[in-house]
Write a protein that holds these residues in place. Sequence first.
Motif, short mmCIF file in Angstrom:
data_model
loop_
_atom_site.label_atom_id
_atom_site.label_comp_id
_atom_site.label_asym_id
_atom_site.label_seq_id
_atom_site.Cartn_x
_atom_site.Cartn_y
_atom_site.Cartn_z
N ILE A 1 37.74 -12.38 56.66
CA ILE A 1 37.30 -13.62 55.82
C ILE A 1 38.55 -14.10 55.11
O ILE A 1 39.44 -13.32 54.78
CB ILE A 1 36.63 -12.83 54.79
N ASN A 2 38.64 -15.56 55.33
CA ASN A 2 39.87 -16.15 54.59
C ASN A 2 39.33 -16.96 53.50
O ASN A 2 38.33 -17.67 53.86
CB ASN A 2 40.53 -17.14 55.66
N ASP A 3 39.70 -16.88 52.44
CA ASP A 3 39.14 -17.71 51.25
C ASP A 3 40.32 -17.86 50.27
O ASP A 3 41.47 -17.56 50.63
CB ASP A 3 37.94 -17.06 50.52
N GLU A 4 40.02 -18.72 49.25
CA GLU A 4 40.94 -18.78 48.30
C GLU A 4 41.87 -17.62 47.75
O GLU A 4 43.22 -17.88 47.24
CB GLU A 4 40.57 -19.63 47.13
N SER A 5 41.31 -16.54 47.75
CA SER A 5 41.93 -15.61 47.36
C SER A 5 42.78 -14.61 48.50
O SER A 5 43.49 -13.75 47.90
CB SER A 5 41.04 -14.33 46.57
N SER B 1 42.90 -12.94 52.65
CA SER B 1 42.49 -12.82 53.55
C SER B 1 42.18 -11.11 53.42
O SER B 1 42.62 -10.43 52.88
CB SER B 1 43.25 -12.66 55.03
N TYR B 2 40.86 -10.78 54.18
CA TYR B 2 40.39 -9.50 53.92
C TYR B 2 39.37 -9.16 54.98
O TYR B 2 38.87 -10.28 55.66
CB TYR B 2 39.73 -9.13 52.71
N GLN C 1 34.09 -8.62 60.05
CA GLN C 1 34.37 -9.88 59.91
C GLN C 1 35.67 -9.97 59.19
O GLN C 1 35.74 -9.67 58.03
CB GLN C 1 33.36 -10.55 59.53
N ASP D 1 34.74 -4.01 52.05
CA ASP D 1 35.81 -4.63 52.54
C ASP D 1 37.31 -4.01 52.30
O ASP D 1 37.31 -2.95 51.61
CB ASP D 1 35.84 -6.23 51.82
#
Length: 124
Positions: A20-24, A26-27, A18, A41
């Motif tokens: 993942i896009n977050d404040e840190s 994308s991975y 999956q 990850d």
Amino acid sequence: MDKGIDYYMSLPYPIEVQLINDESGSYYFAKVPDLPGCHTDGPTAAEAVAELEIVKRDYLEVKLEIGADIPEPGALPSGTTNVRMPRTLHGQLIKDAEREKVSLNALIVYRLTQQTKEQSGVYK
């Protein structure tokens, strides 16, 4: 048959990847759903999957070392469960099953199946 590390590593465990896009940033998050806690990850999907193979081996080696149960791919639960519900709901379900001329169990399975399909987007 000796169910050692080579046996488990050869099994076709499905994997999920999956983005993942977050404040840190994308991975990619990769996991083996049949092996709870077996995940990792990486910056790309390919790297996450490659790392997951290493993590899976480590995971399986630890499980074997401590003698823990290791589920095989696609192992499903028994399909049996007990459900507590309000008496009024139970009574209504019995009436509905009688009206449809099916068992209470068949009616409940049918309704759960319909609800699950709707929630999973099958009908959307």
